[in-house]
Enzyme design. Sequence first.
Site, PDB file in Angstrom:
ATOM      1  N   GLU A 113      35.224  34.797  50.983  1.00 26.76           N
ATOM      2  CA  GLU A 113      36.069  34.794  49.786  1.00 26.76           C
ATOM      3  C   GLU A 113      36.966  33.555  49.853  1.00 26.76           C
ATOM      4  O   GLU A 113      36.748  32.648  50.656  1.00 26.76           O
ATOM      5  CB  GLU A 113      36.914  36.074  49.744  1.00 26.76           C
ATOM      6  CG  GLU A 113      37.759  36.277  50.998  1.00 26.76           C
ATOM      7  CD  GLU A 113      38.452  37.624  51.033  1.00 26.76           C
ATOM      8  OE1 GLU A 113      38.430  38.350  50.020  1.00 26.76           O
ATOM      9  OE2 GLU A 113      39.031  37.950  52.087  1.00 26.76           O
TER      10      GLU A 113
ATOM     11  N   ASP B 149      47.544  34.188  51.778  1.00 27.01           N
ATOM     12  CA  ASP B 149      46.566  33.370  51.042  1.00 27.01           C
ATOM     13  C   ASP B 149      47.149  32.028  50.594  1.00 27.01           C
ATOM     14  O   ASP B 149      47.092  31.683  49.413  1.00 27.01           O
ATOM     15  CB  ASP B 149      46.051  34.128  49.808  1.00 27.01           C
ATOM     16  CG  ASP B 149      45.603  35.535  50.133  1.00 27.01           C
ATOM     17  OD1 ASP B 149      44.977  35.727  51.193  1.00 27.01           O
ATOM     18  OD2 ASP B 149      45.865  36.449  49.326  1.00 27.01           O
TER      19      ASP B 149
END
Length: 546
Positions: A218, A52
């Site tokens: 997301e 991420d």
Amino acid sequence: MKYLFSSILVVSLSINAFAQLAPNSRYISKVWVADLGNGTYKNPVINADYSDPDAIRVGDDFYMIASSFDAIPGLPILHSKDLVNWKIIGHALKRQPPFEHFEKTQHGNGVWAPSIRYRNGEFYIYYPDPDFGIYLTKAKNITGVWSAPKLVAAGKGLIDPCPFWDEDGKAYLAYAYAGSRAGIKSVLAIMPLTNDGSQATETGRIVYDGHELDPTIEGPKFYKRNGYYYLFAPAGGVSTGWQLILRSKNIYGPYERKIAMDQGKSAVNGPHQGAWVNTQTGEDWFLHFQDKDAYGRVIHLQPMKWINNWPVIGLDADGDGKGEPVITYKKPNVGKVYPVETPEESDEFGTPKLGLQWQWQANPQPTWLFTDAGKGLLKLYTSKTPDEAKNLWDVPNLLMQKFPTDEFMVTSKLLFKPNPKLENEKTGLVVMGRSYAQISIKSKKDGLYLMYGVCPSADKGKTENEKEIAKLKSGSVYFRVKVTAGAKCQFSYSEDGTRFTNVGDEFQATAGQWIGAKMGIFALRDTQTNDSGIAEYDWFHIQALK
């Protein structure tokens, strides 16, 4: 062309922003170097689990951060001058709050997808803990002291925050929801913040529902360009998804959608979730991850261009308006050529501070580790295994680092000095995931023994199967594990450092909870005592396979 995003274009650099970066010599990996030395690079630019990623440019310097979950120190910070050669320079989270909660292993919990921005001479990192809410930590110096994390928005299931300051100075936070905690997912929302970004002022508004076209959307990153608000967001799942772009003239939407990159005909699965950065020369680039299962989520760098105010990421060979990942490409033009450098892996343990590649499996106790830089030793003091621990999955004092590439070899030299009054103290080398294997020295009444243990489905509380291999002549031993394609691991040992004997069958490494497999060392005992044994690790070498 007008840009407004604190992450991309910063024309002034704080004197302190980079002033305290350690002047250490450059580290170059023996197993993976992305810079090909001829003006081109190969992906992944970091072949290790930096999940991420988010990144910014401040002046001539690029900074990247990543998820760290329950590993401590957390929120790793990496630095680069050219987006290809990276170095670990610190961590923003020395201990993870709530402190007592994270003294126990919390696999998959803790720091999820964070974001970093630079504003008014300060670095801001927003990170989500899906069980507690969204935190903010700040620092004026990237390698200095980061502020105690402050809850910006409390609540279960709030994840993947990214701040944005508009032209009028108003602050906002884009975020998503974790279905496991919030009971909803596949939506993106925006909430207003106080102008200093420290506190939510209202609950958020859903600005995009991905259930129909973009399930599991997301990880939004929030930018503004040419009057459009942009949300860069991954959708479709970690290992199979695509990079989605949403844009609107209004901050709360409605937002148009377009896919900027997917796997296409490439071998790079699920290319998505990351950060848009630009160079001093005006080039646009995108850093993102690829999920490689047991190897974790590795970092790729893609060229990016704008067409009709939509970004295209990677190469669009077929002209369909969306790109595919590149494997090799020319390096970014940053105005200069910088030397090769990679994140640190091997460690001689010759400095007073622990290398930045190392992390514990929970908030550490100060008695677990001491360094003896004068002798070039890392000393692990045996610590009592928690009563509730079913296996090493539940043990906090495992000192580990990420797999650095697909194929490599780890060798470590150690001297074990157990407490002569105790039995069952042990120290060794472990490859940890949902299943794990370890090779160790264990103290018994009649001496020291070589042990080998395997624990399938450790995350489900299964019992480790440990076998006695041989009685050792002394506490001086070399441990090794060879990792071959597919994350297959062969452990071995040596008493002279020359002749190595394989131990056990080939072990299949597995991913952990949201992370790749890790490797590291430990020192344990099963009783409480007023003095512990000591495991002295001389070095930890990561090399190419022999």
